[in-house]
Scaffold this active site. Structure first.
Site, PDB file in Angstrom:
ATOM      1  N   SER A 147      58.900 -17.948  19.233  1.00 49.54           N
ATOM      2  CA  SER A 147      60.537 -18.083  19.559  1.00 49.54           C
ATOM      3  C   SER A 147      61.045 -16.653  19.234  1.00 49.54           C
ATOM      4  O   SER A 147      60.316 -15.910  18.612  1.00 49.54           O
ATOM      5  CB  SER A 147      60.905 -18.939  18.389  1.00 49.54           C
TER       6      SER A 147
ATOM      7  N   TYR B 105      62.079 -22.330   9.806  1.00 48.58           N
ATOM      8  CA  TYR B 105      61.528 -22.171  11.008  1.00 48.58           C
ATOM      9  C   TYR B 105      61.248 -20.819  11.230  1.00 48.58           C
ATOM     10  O   TYR B 105      60.488 -20.228  11.815  1.00 48.58           O
ATOM     11  CB  TYR B 105      62.949 -22.495  11.800  1.00 48.58           C
TER      12      TYR B 105
END
Ligand code: NAD
Length: 260
Positions: free
Chosen positions: A142, A155
């Site tokens: 990401s 995350y």
């Protein structure tokens, strides 16, 4: 291009993983799907991929938070196909909360699914790849592998961890014809992002529309969501022969977000 090769894509019953699995099958790879979802929908997807592309398509229901389930999925895949030639670590979840309220169980689940699962799939995949002197490991990380956003502690930690794992394994297997890379998408409008809009609105005290325009797309200079197809096409390139020298790369596809 990938005829005779086998690709396993974790979390491929939805979103980015599904797009990557379909794109690899379209290039001739046999695919092993994984992820949650209603059994009839998963079976429809599996059958569609097999018939549209003339490849073997299987489904493994393994829960990526369970190391034993990952091990049996990998052993079965390697037993049936000889190797997982293209391993795509994609399964992921998100949870948005200020750190002081962040549930410890959510932290553990995100680290297990978004980071530790890739350690387990990779450690089982590498030996057969070495035997064939060919392999492609593609980690769907990401933009949050490179930069942080508030309220996403688990995350961001997991995705930064995936970047480190990617670089480390790339060095270890480089002489064996195996490449290891991380794709770092910016925001892609999948169920994972749709679900976090109300939570982000709550954490920041703003409306859902403001989250899309002022938080998500504000980060991306293009002011456009990245598409599943753009991510899938990049995975296909990384799996190709032309990408044989491209390894250890943490590759943003983020409309310029991490250029800031
Ligand atoms: P999604 O919610 O559409 O799909 C997630 C997939 O993972 C589903 O198939 C789901 O069943 C599976 N999954 C979840 N928990 C699992 C578990 N315990 N075991 C097995 N499978 C499990 O999400 P997405 O947006 O397609 O995300 C895919 C990956 O891309 C994730 O790693 C995510 O972090 C990453 N990513 C997404 C975006 C985005 O904006 N959507 C941006 C950057 C990175």
């Amino acid at each position: 291009m990938l005829k005779g090769k086998t690709a396993l894509v974790t979390g491929s019953t939805s979103g980015i993983g599904q797009g990557v699995a379909e794109a690899l099958a379209a290039r001739g790879a046999n695919v092993i799907l994984n992820g949650f979802g209603p059994a009839d929908e998963v079976e429809r997807l599996r059958a569609k991929i097999a018939s549209e592309h003339g490849v073997e398509a299987r489904y493994a229901a393994a829960d990526m938070s369970e190391p034993e389930a990952i091990e049996s999925m990998m052993r079965r895949a390697i037993g049936e196909f000889g190797a997982v030639d293209v391993l795509v670590n994609n399964a992921g979840i998100q949870f948005v909360s200020p750190i002081e309220d962040f549930p410890a169980g959510k932290w553990d689940a995100i680290i297990a699914i978004n980071l530790t699962a890739a350690f387990h799939t990779i450690r089982h995949a590498v030996a057969p790849m070495k035997q064939r002197r060919w392999g492609r490991i593609i980690n769907i990380a990401s933009a949050h592998a490179l930069v942080a956003s508030p309220f996403k502690s688990a995350y961001v930690a997991a995705k930064h961890g995936i970047a480190g794992l990617t670089k480390t394994v790339a060095l270890e297997v480089a002489e064996h014809g195996i490449t290891v890379n991380a794709i770092c998408p910016g925001y892609v409008l999948t169920p994972l992002v749709e679900k976090q809009i109300p939570d982000t609105a709550k954490a920041r005290g703003i409306t859902a529309e403001q989250v899309v325009n002022d938080v998500l797309l504000a980060a991306q200079p293009t002011k456009q969501f990245v598409t599943v197809n753009q991510v899938a096409a990049t995975a296909v390139f990384l799996a190709s022969e032309d990408a044989a020298s491209l390894t250890g790369v943490i590759l943003p596809i983020d409309g310029g977000w991490t250029a800031h």
